[in-house]
Design a protein around this motif. Structure first.
Motif, PDB file in Angstrom:
ATOM      1  N   ILE A   1       4.178  -4.779 -15.953  1.00 28.73           N
ATOM      2  CA  ILE A   1       4.275  -5.123 -14.528  1.00 28.73           C
ATOM      3  C   ILE A   1       3.511  -4.076 -13.721  1.00 28.73           C
ATOM      4  CG2 ILE A   1       5.825  -5.590 -12.597  1.00 28.73           C
ATOM      5  CD1 ILE A   1       8.045  -6.221 -14.640  1.00 28.73           C
ATOM      6  N   THR A   2       2.430  -4.525 -13.101  1.00 21.08           N
ATOM      7  CA  THR A   2       1.576  -3.595 -12.358  1.00 21.08           C
ATOM      8  C   THR A   2       1.655  -3.906 -10.873  1.00 21.08           C
ATOM      9  OG1 THR A   2       0.080  -3.607 -14.253  1.00 21.08           O
ATOM     10  CG2 THR A   2      -0.768  -2.667 -12.204  1.00 21.08           C
ATOM     11  N   ILE A   3       2.033  -2.879 -10.094  1.00 23.71           N
ATOM     12  CA  ILE A   3       2.155  -3.060  -8.640  1.00 23.71           C
ATOM     13  C   ILE A   3       1.028  -2.305  -7.957  1.00 23.71           C
ATOM     14  CG2 ILE A   3       3.690  -2.862  -6.644  1.00 23.71           C
ATOM     15  CD1 ILE A   3       6.042  -2.562  -8.468  1.00 23.71           C
ATOM     16  N   SER A   4       0.305  -3.002  -7.074  1.00 20.50           N
ATOM     17  CA  SER A   4      -0.702  -2.285  -6.295  1.00 20.50           C
ATOM     18  C   SER A   4      -0.565  -2.589  -4.818  1.00 20.50           C
ATOM     19  CB  SER A   4      -2.113  -2.604  -6.802  1.00 20.50           C
ATOM     20  OG  SER A   4      -2.164  -3.850  -7.411  1.00 20.50           O
ATOM     21  N   GLN A   5      -0.897  -1.577  -4.035  1.00 21.39           N
ATOM     22  CA  GLN A   5      -0.868  -1.733  -2.582  1.00 21.39           C
ATOM     23  C   GLN A   5      -2.188  -2.335  -2.178  1.00 21.39           C
ATOM     24  OE1 GLN A   5       1.014   2.553  -2.063  1.00 21.39           O
ATOM     25  NE2 GLN A   5       1.014   1.450  -0.135  1.00 21.39           N
ATOM     26  N   ILE A   6      -2.135  -3.402  -1.412  1.00 20.82           N
ATOM     27  CA  ILE A   6      -3.376  -3.970  -0.920  1.00 20.82           C
ATOM     28  C   ILE A   6      -3.310  -4.072   0.588  1.00 20.82           C
ATOM     29  CG2 ILE A   6      -3.932  -5.185  -3.066  1.00 20.82           C
ATOM     30  CD1 ILE A   6      -2.937  -7.742  -1.677  1.00 20.82           C
ATOM     31  N   ALA A   7      -4.311  -4.696   1.158  1.00 17.99           N
ATOM     32  CA  ALA A   7      -4.424  -4.780   2.614  1.00 17.99           C
ATOM     33  C   ALA A   7      -3.079  -4.966   3.302  1.00 17.99           C
ATOM     34  CB  ALA A   7      -5.335  -5.946   2.977  1.00 17.99           C
ATOM     35  N   GLY A   8      -2.819  -4.175   4.288  1.00 15.92           N
ATOM     36  CA  GLY A   8      -1.544  -4.296   5.014  1.00 15.92           C
ATOM     37  C   GLY A   8      -0.527  -3.402   4.352  1.00 15.92           C
ATOM     38  N   GLU A   9       0.131  -2.636   5.158  1.00 15.65           N
ATOM     39  CA  GLU A   9       1.016  -1.580   4.668  1.00 15.65           C
ATOM     40  C   GLU A   9       2.174  -2.102   3.822  1.00 15.65           C
ATOM     41  OE1 GLU A   9       3.702   1.571   7.186  1.00 15.65           O
ATOM     42  OE2 GLU A   9       2.322   0.292   8.325  1.00 15.65           O
TER      43      GLU A   9
ATOM     44  N   LEU B   1       2.130 -11.959  -4.464  1.00 17.28           N
ATOM     45  CA  LEU B   1       1.860 -11.071  -3.339  1.00 17.28           C
ATOM     46  C   LEU B   1       3.160 -11.000  -2.560  1.00 17.28           C
ATOM     47  CD1 LEU B   1      -1.629 -12.209  -1.977  1.00 17.28           C
ATOM     48  CD2 LEU B   1      -1.102 -10.260  -3.459  1.00 17.28           C
ATOM     49  N   THR B   2       3.765  -9.832  -2.502  1.00 14.60           N
ATOM     50  CA  THR B   2       4.996  -9.722  -1.719  1.00 14.60           C
ATOM     51  C   THR B   2       4.667  -9.041  -0.395  1.00 14.60           C
ATOM     52  OG1 THR B   2       5.672  -7.576  -2.645  1.00 14.60           O
ATOM     53  CG2 THR B   2       6.362  -9.554  -3.834  1.00 14.60           C
ATOM     54  N   LYS B   3       5.392  -9.447   0.632  1.00 15.34           N
ATOM     55  CA  LYS B   3       5.076  -8.969   1.981  1.00 15.34           C
ATOM     56  C   LYS B   3       6.133  -8.020   2.537  1.00 15.34           C
ATOM     57  CE  LYS B   3       1.694 -12.312   3.051  1.00 15.34           C
ATOM     58  NZ  LYS B   3       1.717 -12.877   1.688  1.00 15.34           N
ATOM     59  N   SER B   4       7.142  -7.742   1.726  1.00 13.45           N
ATOM     60  CA  SER B   4       8.188  -6.802   2.166  1.00 13.45           C
ATOM     61  C   SER B   4       8.903  -6.271   0.927  1.00 13.45           C
ATOM     62  CB  SER B   4       9.208  -7.519   3.057  1.00 13.45           C
ATOM     63  OG  SER B   4       9.887  -8.503   2.304  1.00 13.45           O
ATOM     64  N   ASP B   5       9.662  -5.174   1.107  1.00  9.50           N
ATOM     65  CA  ASP B   5      10.418  -4.664  -0.041  1.00  9.50           C
ATOM     66  C   ASP B   5      11.468  -5.682  -0.485  1.00  9.50           C
ATOM     67  OD1 ASP B   5      11.870  -4.183   2.254  1.00  9.50           O
ATOM     68  OD2 ASP B   5      12.252  -2.074   1.814  1.00  9.50           O
ATOM     69  N   GLU B   6      11.981  -6.461   0.469  1.00 13.60           N
ATOM     70  CA  GLU B   6      12.967  -7.491   0.122  1.00 13.60           C
ATOM     71  C   GLU B   6      12.360  -8.525  -0.835  1.00 13.60           C
ATOM     72  OE1 GLU B   6      16.131  -7.704   0.556  1.00 13.60           O
ATOM     73  OE2 GLU B   6      16.422  -9.797  -0.079  1.00 13.60           O
ATOM     74  N   GLU B   7      11.124  -8.920  -0.602  1.00 13.09           N
ATOM     75  CA  GLU B   7      10.493  -9.902  -1.502  1.00 13.09           C
ATOM     76  C   GLU B   7      10.264  -9.305  -2.887  1.00 13.09           C
ATOM     77  OE1 GLU B   7       8.114 -12.851   1.624  1.00 13.09           O
ATOM     78  OE2 GLU B   7       6.953 -11.663   0.190  1.00 13.09           O
TER      79      GLU B   7
END
Ligand SMILES: Nc1ncnc2c1ncn2[C@@H]1O[C@H](COP(=O)(O)OP(=O)(O)OP(=O)(O)O)[C@@H](O)[C@H]1O
Ligand SMILES: [Mg+2]
Length: 158
Positions: A121-129, A5-11
């Protein structure tokens, strides 16, 4: 399957860098995820991790960019293709099955041209922008090693 779970584009970028640092010639990274999920951010990390120093942007109109890192990096964005067969015009096989590293945004569009082995590699947007779920799954024997390569990697997301 490994999940971050990444919390920013930097992560997300840093996770990409670790993937790129471990990449070997012939590796194929197929990225899945909606518009704006972070595929280009991750591709930038992978490309820089593979030793490329320059700019990485979505090759939406050209379909592919080539970067020179430790190995050539082929960065595809196939959002605009209507049929997988359009990739034959690009001689895609030369890249997918060559000695460089292949990254594909919008892998959903590969259809019948899906290779038999790749890192999914699957990226999904979840809770929180700014939160993204990034799932990494080896497909085929050649990619099983990635479970070990990435499992030992801590400090990004989970
Ligand atoms: N955790 C995160 N990981 C990645 N990007 C994030 C994150 N949080 C916010 N963002 C933002 O989301 C956007 C992701 O854009 P990016 O161009 O990488 O998406 P994309 O999946 O390549 O889109 P497209 O389908 O249009 O090519 C950027 O604006 C980035 O700053
Ligand atoms: Mg993109």
């Amino acid at each position: 399957m490994l999940i971050w779970l990444t919390k920013s584009d930097e992560e997300t970028y840093q996770l990409g860098k670790v993937i790129g640092e471990n990449a070997r010639p012939g590796d194929i990274f197929l990225l899945y995820g909606d518009l704006g999920s972070g595929k280009t951010v991750l591709s930038r990390g992978i490309s820089h991790g593979a030793g490329y120093k320059g700019l990485v942007t979505s090759p939406t109109f050209t379909l592919m960019n080539i970067y020179e890192g430790r190995y050539p990096v082929y960065h595809f964005d196939i959002y605009r293709i209507n049929y997988p067969e359009e990739l034959y015009d690009l001689d895609y096989e030369e890249f997918f099955f060559g000695t460089g590293i292949t990254i594909v945004e919008w892998s959903e569009k590969l259809g019948s041209l899906l290779p038999s082995e790749y890192l999914k590699i699957t990226i999904s947007q979840i809770a929180g922008e700014n939160t993204r779920r990034i799932a990494v799954e080896p497909i085929g024997n050649k990619y099983i090693i990635w479970k070990e390569l990435l499992k030992s990697n801590e400090g990004i997301g989970n």
